[in-house]
Design a protein around this motif. Structure first.
Motif, PDB file in Angstrom:
ATOM      1  N   THR A   1      -1.854  43.905   6.700  1.00 47.42           N
ATOM      2  CA  THR A   1      -2.026  42.461   6.872  1.00 47.42           C
ATOM      3  C   THR A   1      -1.038  41.686   6.009  1.00 47.42           C
ATOM      4  OG1 THR A   1      -4.382  42.846   7.271  1.00 47.42           O
ATOM      5  CG2 THR A   1      -3.708  40.580   6.785  1.00 47.42           C
ATOM      6  N   LEU A   2      -0.827  42.151   4.787  1.00 49.23           N
ATOM      7  CA  LEU A   2       0.036  41.442   3.836  1.00 49.23           C
ATOM      8  C   LEU A   2       1.364  42.166   3.638  1.00 49.23           C
ATOM      9  CD1 LEU A   2      -2.644  40.541   1.131  1.00 49.23           C
ATOM     10  CD2 LEU A   2      -1.553  38.974   2.730  1.00 49.23           C
ATOM     11  N   TRP A   3       1.899  42.766   4.689  1.00 48.13           N
ATOM     12  CA  TRP A   3       3.127  43.558   4.576  1.00 48.13           C
ATOM     13  C   TRP A   3       4.269  42.737   3.988  1.00 48.13           C
ATOM     14  CZ3 TRP A   3       7.377  41.793   7.162  1.00 48.13           C
ATOM     15  CH2 TRP A   3       7.161  40.865   8.185  1.00 48.13           C
ATOM     16  N   LYS A   4       4.276  41.458   4.246  1.00 48.18           N
ATOM     17  CA  LYS A   4       5.361  40.591   3.752  1.00 48.18           C
ATOM     18  C   LYS A   4       5.165  40.198   2.287  1.00 48.18           C
ATOM     19  CE  LYS A   4       7.719  36.313   5.005  1.00 48.18           C
ATOM     20  NZ  LYS A   4       7.673  35.110   5.853  1.00 48.18           N
ATOM     21  N   TYR A   5       3.972  40.396   1.770  1.00 52.37           N
ATOM     22  CA  TYR A   5       3.638  39.953   0.416  1.00 52.37           C
ATOM     23  C   TYR A   5       3.027  41.083  -0.416  1.00 52.37           C
ATOM     24  CZ  TYR A   5       4.002  35.500   2.856  1.00 52.37           C
ATOM     25  OH  TYR A   5       4.435  34.457   3.618  1.00 52.37           O
ATOM     26  N   PRO A   6       3.800  42.107  -0.728  1.00 55.76           N
ATOM     27  CA  PRO A   6       3.223  43.220  -1.505  1.00 55.76           C
ATOM     28  C   PRO A   6       2.718  42.786  -2.883  1.00 55.76           C
ATOM     29  CG  PRO A   6       5.599  43.510  -1.197  1.00 55.76           C
ATOM     30  CD  PRO A   6       5.186  42.338  -0.364  1.00 55.76           C
ATOM     31  N   SER A   7       3.216  41.669  -3.388  1.00 53.24           N
ATOM     32  CA  SER A   7       2.736  41.197  -4.694  1.00 53.24           C
ATOM     33  C   SER A   7       1.280  40.726  -4.626  1.00 53.24           C
ATOM     34  CB  SER A   7       3.630  40.067  -5.212  1.00 53.24           C
ATOM     35  OG  SER A   7       3.565  38.954  -4.335  1.00 53.24           O
ATOM     36  N   LEU A   8       0.762  40.521  -3.415  1.00 52.19           N
ATOM     37  CA  LEU A   8      -0.623  40.065  -3.264  1.00 52.19           C
ATOM     38  C   LEU A   8      -1.603  41.211  -2.985  1.00 52.19           C
ATOM     39  CD1 LEU A   8      -0.091  36.861  -1.073  1.00 52.19           C
ATOM     40  CD2 LEU A   8      -0.487  36.990  -3.536  1.00 52.19           C
ATOM     41  N   TRP A   9      -1.097  42.434  -2.851  1.00 51.80           N
ATOM     42  CA  TRP A   9      -1.962  43.559  -2.489  1.00 51.80           C
ATOM     43  C   TRP A   9      -3.054  43.800  -3.518  1.00 51.80           C
ATOM     44  CZ3 TRP A   9       1.915  47.828  -0.495  1.00 51.80           C
ATOM     45  CH2 TRP A   9       2.558  47.353   0.656  1.00 51.80           C
ATOM     46  N   ASP A  10      -2.714  43.773  -4.791  1.00 54.75           N
ATOM     47  CA  ASP A  10      -3.723  44.020  -5.825  1.00 54.75           C
ATOM     48  C   ASP A  10      -4.782  42.914  -5.831  1.00 54.75           C
ATOM     49  OD1 ASP A  10      -2.602  46.395  -6.670  1.00 54.75           O
ATOM     50  OD2 ASP A  10      -1.470  45.474  -8.309  1.00 54.75           O
ATOM     51  N   GLU A  11      -4.324  41.680  -5.670  1.00 50.96           N
ATOM     52  CA  GLU A  11      -5.268  40.563  -5.634  1.00 50.96           C
ATOM     53  C   GLU A  11      -6.213  40.704  -4.437  1.00 50.96           C
ATOM     54  OE1 GLU A  11      -5.308  35.673  -5.508  1.00 50.96           O
ATOM     55  OE2 GLU A  11      -3.396  36.716  -5.659  1.00 50.96           O
ATOM     56  N   ALA A  12      -5.672  41.096  -3.292  1.00 54.45           N
ATOM     57  CA  ALA A  12      -6.499  41.285  -2.101  1.00 54.45           C
ATOM     58  C   ALA A  12      -7.504  42.418  -2.315  1.00 54.45           C
ATOM     59  CB  ALA A  12      -5.620  41.571  -0.889  1.00 54.45           C
ATOM     60  N   MET A  13      -7.064  43.492  -2.946  1.00 54.88           N
ATOM     61  CA  MET A  13      -7.972  44.614  -3.220  1.00 54.88           C
ATOM     62  C   MET A  13      -9.095  44.166  -4.158  1.00 54.88           C
ATOM     63  SD  MET A  13      -8.871  47.753  -2.739  1.00 54.88           S
ATOM     64  CE  MET A  13      -7.640  48.965  -2.331  1.00 54.88           C
ATOM     65  N   ASN A  14      -8.738  43.453  -5.211  1.00 55.70           N
ATOM     66  CA  ASN A  14      -9.753  42.964  -6.150  1.00 55.70           C
ATOM     67  C   ASN A  14     -10.722  42.012  -5.464  1.00 55.70           C
ATOM     68  OD1 ASN A  14      -8.677  44.445  -8.260  1.00 55.70           O
ATOM     69  ND2 ASN A  14      -7.386  42.775  -8.969  1.00 55.70           N
ATOM     70  N   ASP A  15     -10.188  41.089  -4.651  1.00 53.25           N
ATOM     71  CA  ASP A  15     -11.042  40.158  -3.914  1.00 53.25           C
ATOM     72  C   ASP A  15     -11.970  40.905  -2.964  1.00 53.25           C
ATOM     73  OD1 ASP A  15      -9.742  38.108  -5.225  1.00 53.25           O
ATOM     74  OD2 ASP A  15      -8.650  37.381  -3.467  1.00 53.25           O
ATOM     75  N   SER A  16     -11.438  41.936  -2.319  1.00 50.57           N
ATOM     76  CA  SER A  16     -12.242  42.725  -1.377  1.00 50.57           C
ATOM     77  C   SER A  16     -13.389  43.428  -2.091  1.00 50.57           C
ATOM     78  CB  SER A  16     -11.365  43.764  -0.680  1.00 50.57           C
ATOM     79  OG  SER A  16     -10.350  43.147   0.061  1.00 50.57           O
ATOM     80  N   LEU A  17     -13.079  44.083  -3.185  1.00 50.33           N
ATOM     81  CA  LEU A  17     -14.120  44.802  -3.928  1.00 50.33           C
ATOM     82  C   LEU A  17     -15.180  43.848  -4.462  1.00 50.33           C
ATOM     83  CD1 LEU A  17     -11.846  47.379  -5.756  1.00 50.33           C
ATOM     84  CD2 LEU A  17     -13.471  47.866  -3.915  1.00 50.33           C
TER      85      LEU A  17
END
Length: 171
Positions: free
Chosen positions: A36-52
């Motif tokens: 989903t965020l392929w263009k924004y790898p800098s947001l992957w950790d934030e998305a993972m934290n938000d998901s958890l």
């Protein structure tokens, strides 16, 4: 560990159960987020934290008759990644509009930039310089200043309003 037991532990607020979720479904969540965020790898950790965090906070809404726990977790991470994607796209559009407007006029001399930024406090000035002069992403600039990305967006929004008022008074 059986899924029913894991869900029960999450509902009982057993923090160790969250580690089990990461161990069992972390790759699935990361895959959904990265697609989903392929263009924004800098947001992957934030998305993972938000998901958890969302899985943790909303476990009572999981309904095993509607989907498997794995699919529910994947859907939660998909929606969190989409939220971040919308936010990032929205701010990129704002930046593009502002950048094109600033290129049309010749207001960006170094002296004028310093004069304009002088209306901001030191923390906001550094944030502005990191994002708009050094070209860092909001996430990178927020990380450098040890604040959340959302906080960085809020600070920039407030600072823009202040600068608009300041420029109106000093033009």
């Amino acid at each position: 560990m059986e899924t029913k037991e894991l869900i029960k532990r999450l509902k009982n607020r057993d923090e160790d159960a969250l580690y089990v979720v990461i161990e069992l479904y972390g790759k699935v969540l990361k895959g959904v987020i990265s697609k989903t965020l392929w263009k924004y790898p800098s947001l992957w950790d934030e998305a993972m934290n938000d998901s958890l965090l969302s899985i943790w906070q909303n476990i009572d809404y999981f309904d095993s008759s509607r989907s498997s726990f794995k699919n529910w977790c994947a859907a939660v991470s998909k929606y969190k990644a989409i939220d971040l994607l919308r936010r990032e796209s929205k701010f990129e559009a704002i930046l593009l509009d502002e950048n094109s407007a600033s290129k049309d006029s010749d207001v960006h001399s170094n002296l004028e930039i310093q004069e304009i930024l002088s209306a901001l406090n030191d923390e906001d000035k550094k944030l502005f310089e990191n994002i708009f002069i050094r070209g860092l992403s909001y996430g990178e600039a927020a990380s450098e200043q040890h604040i959340s990305t959302e906080n960085a967006y809020q600070k920039v929004s407030r600072a823009r309003k202040l600068l608009r008022r300041w420029r109106g008074e000093n033009v």
